[in-house]
Design a protein around this motif. Structure first.
Motif, PDB file in Angstrom:
ATOM      1  N   GLN A 198      24.960 -58.930 -17.780  1.00 59.35           N
ATOM      2  CA  GLN A 198      25.836 -59.191 -18.526  1.00 59.35           C
ATOM      3  C   GLN A 198      26.735 -59.697 -18.777  1.00 59.35           C
ATOM      4  O   GLN A 198      27.582 -59.912 -19.381  1.00 59.35           O
ATOM      5  CB  GLN A 198      25.783 -57.816 -19.408  1.00 59.35           C
ATOM      6  CG  GLN A 198      24.765 -57.434 -20.454  1.00 59.35           C
ATOM      7  CD  GLN A 198      23.495 -57.188 -20.193  1.00 59.35           C
ATOM      8  OE1 GLN A 198      23.322 -56.696 -19.232  1.00 59.35           O
ATOM      9  NE2 GLN A 198      22.538 -58.101 -20.384  1.00 59.35           N
TER      10      GLN A 198
ATOM     11  N   THR B 220      23.999 -52.748 -31.791  1.00 68.16           N
ATOM     12  CA  THR B 220      23.133 -51.571 -32.061  1.00 68.16           C
ATOM     13  C   THR B 220      23.642 -51.121 -33.817  1.00 68.16           C
ATOM     14  O   THR B 220      25.311 -51.016 -33.644  1.00 68.16           O
ATOM     15  CB  THR B 220      22.818 -50.224 -31.774  1.00 68.16           C
ATOM     16  OG1 THR B 220      22.364 -51.438 -30.644  1.00 68.16           O
ATOM     17  CG2 THR B 220      21.986 -49.848 -32.171  1.00 68.16           C
TER      18      THR B 220
ATOM     19  N   PHE C 255      28.225 -57.904 -34.650  1.00 67.24           N
ATOM     20  CA  PHE C 255      27.250 -57.847 -35.928  1.00 67.24           C
ATOM     21  C   PHE C 255      26.711 -56.837 -35.584  1.00 67.24           C
ATOM     22  O   PHE C 255      26.557 -55.681 -34.843  1.00 67.24           O
ATOM     23  CB  PHE C 255      26.486 -59.782 -35.826  1.00 67.24           C
ATOM     24  CG  PHE C 255      25.959 -59.578 -33.869  1.00 67.24           C
ATOM     25  CD1 PHE C 255      26.060 -60.088 -32.999  1.00 67.24           C
ATOM     26  CD2 PHE C 255      24.622 -59.301 -34.378  1.00 67.24           C
ATOM     27  CE1 PHE C 255      25.202 -59.527 -32.341  1.00 67.24           C
ATOM     28  CE2 PHE C 255      23.168 -59.619 -33.274  1.00 67.24           C
ATOM     29  CZ  PHE C 255      23.764 -59.200 -32.117  1.00 67.24           C
TER      30      PHE C 255
ATOM     31  N   PHE D   2      13.656 -60.558 -29.529  1.00 72.07           N
ATOM     32  CA  PHE D   2      14.889 -59.834 -29.405  1.00 72.07           C
ATOM     33  C   PHE D   2      15.126 -59.923 -27.612  1.00 72.07           C
ATOM     34  O   PHE D   2      14.905 -58.549 -27.347  1.00 72.07           O
ATOM     35  CB  PHE D   2      15.748 -58.850 -30.090  1.00 72.07           C
ATOM     36  CG  PHE D   2      17.065 -58.289 -29.444  1.00 72.07           C
ATOM     37  CD1 PHE D   2      18.237 -59.033 -29.909  1.00 72.07           C
ATOM     38  CD2 PHE D   2      16.788 -57.631 -28.674  1.00 72.07           C
ATOM     39  CE1 PHE D   2      19.749 -58.654 -29.319  1.00 72.07           C
ATOM     40  CE2 PHE D   2      18.535 -56.752 -27.957  1.00 72.07           C
ATOM     41  CZ  PHE D   2      18.977 -56.987 -28.460  1.00 72.07           C
TER      42      PHE D   2
END
Ligand code: VNL
Length: 391
Positions: free
Chosen positions: A41, A128, A143, A223
């Motif tokens: 990430q 989440t 978001f 997703f």
């Protein structure tokens, strides 16, 4: 006599030195920013940090008489690391706020520390729905997946997509995306024939895509977290899915602005729903985009950068309002209800849920001046997180 004077002087200087130090400490406001700067990430860490630094560069590092100090830590997106680093930042560095959180498990690992120490935690990336419920000291500038998934479920059946297979990363945000897309799509008369889940770490999409090919839906809804979209897109093309007449749709995480140009023409025509595109047409975004690219060797910002930028704004405004007094509770109160124009469009922080309310855009990948963009073609205004609808 002489000796006594000397000792007195030493004592006085010592005292002054100590109180001077205490004063200096008092006038520092520390932000502990924990992000994945390495590992899978890493693009998210880089984008969020650049967003935070841009806000600070544009707005100075002195706020309400306090010197703002940023401490960045790399958790490699391993939640046990995030937790340990948060503990150290709170106990040893005495940070005033914690921020960052590249993935959901990191945010959830830090939530109890935020609660126990009454330290505000600004979630700038993880998405989440339930994260903000894990601590009353969490506020979110990114978001939620339910927030962006529903719009696409409404769009699809009106645009010839009746039968869908879903494919999501098998953890919090993926499960949110799957559930909220599916429920709304079925409500709108669509059919989800299969729901596939891929591991978060080192996913091999090939066997899953083969299944999708065999099922032959009108579209594949996807997703995957920011950074993973390019690999998925490549394998989607290699398997000839588009030639088999299967469309790719998803949340905007898959057509990440910073990686989009590298995905090439396979990405053309992909429709996604999300809260930010570098192509968003507003003076605030033009200014942000230009300044960000200038400060980062022409790196394109993505929605993660905007989460970092806006999250830092929340902290700055709260610090201004409270003049740095009152600690975590006062800062939290000052962040609730903030309303402002973000590069993504108008936003506000819902005082009840501490989640961000924002526009959700439908976008299509198009080529402009030789570059690929998520071009916005419709907007649903002021969308609250539907994951909290029951409250
Ligand atoms: C999450 C959600 C992470 C959306 C993402 O990228 C993302 C998360 C790192 O909540 O873990 O695009």
């Amino acid at each position: 006599m002489q000796k006594r004077t000397f000792l007195q002087t030493v004592a006085t200087v010592g005292l002054l030195g100590a109180s001077g130090l205490a004063l200096a400490q008092d006038n520092v406001f520390k932000i502990g920013l924990i992000l994945p700067m390495t590992g899978q990430q890493a693009t998210t860490g880089r984008q969020v940090e650049a967003g935070v630094r841009l806000w600070m560069a544009q707005n100075g590092d002195t706020v309400a008489g306090k010197k703002v100090q940023l401490i960045v830590k790399d958790d490699g997106s391993v939640p046990a690391n995030t937790r340990r680093l948060a503990q150290e930042l709170v106990v040893n560095d005495k940070v005033n706020v914690l921020a960052g959180m590249g993935i959901t498990p990191s945010a959830l690992a830090v939530a109890p520390i935020a609660t126990q120490s009454k330290t505000p935690l600004i979630v700038m990336a993880a998405a989440t729905s339930s994260i903000t419920e894990a601590s009353p000291y969490i506020v979110r500038s990114s978001f939620t997946l339910p927030q962006v998934s529903v719009a696409l479920a409404d769009w699809a059946p009106k645009n010839g997509i009746k039968n869908v297979v879903t494919l999501v990363s098998d953890y919090g945000p993926g499960l949110d995306a799957e559930k909220f897309f599916k429920e709304r799509f079925q409500f709108d008369g669509g059919k989800v024939s299969e729901s596939l889940r891929v591991p978060l770490m080192n996913p091999d999409f090939a066997p899953f895509l083969q299944k999708v090919r065999d099922a032959k839906p009108d579209a594949l809804f996807v997703f995957v977290p920011s950074g993973a979209g390019a690999a998925l897109m490549k394998q989607f093309a290699e398997r000839g899915m588009d030639k088999a007449g299967i469309r790719l749709i998803g949340t905007g995480d898959v057509t990440d602005d910073d990686l989009l140009n590298d995905m090439g023409d396979t990405a053309l025509g992909v429709v996604t729903s999300h809260h930010y595109s570098v192509d968003h047409n507003s003076p605030a975004n033009k200014k942000f985009l230009e300044a960000f690219m200038k400060a980062n060797k022409n790196l394109r910002p993505n929605f993660m950068a905007v989460g970092g930028y806006d999250g830092t704004r929340l902290v700055y405004e709260a610090l201004k309002k409270t003049a740095g007094k009152g600690g975590g509770d006062a800062l939290m109160a000052a962040m609730k209800g903030q309303i402002f124009e973000s590069p993504r469009g108008p936003v506000f922080i819902d005082a009840q849920t501490r989640d961000i309310v924002q526009n959700v855009y439908l976008r299509k990948v198009e080529k402009k001046n030789g570059q690929l963009y998520n071009v916005e073609f419709d907007v649903i205004k002021d969308v609250k997180d539907p994951g909290k609808a029951k409250q």
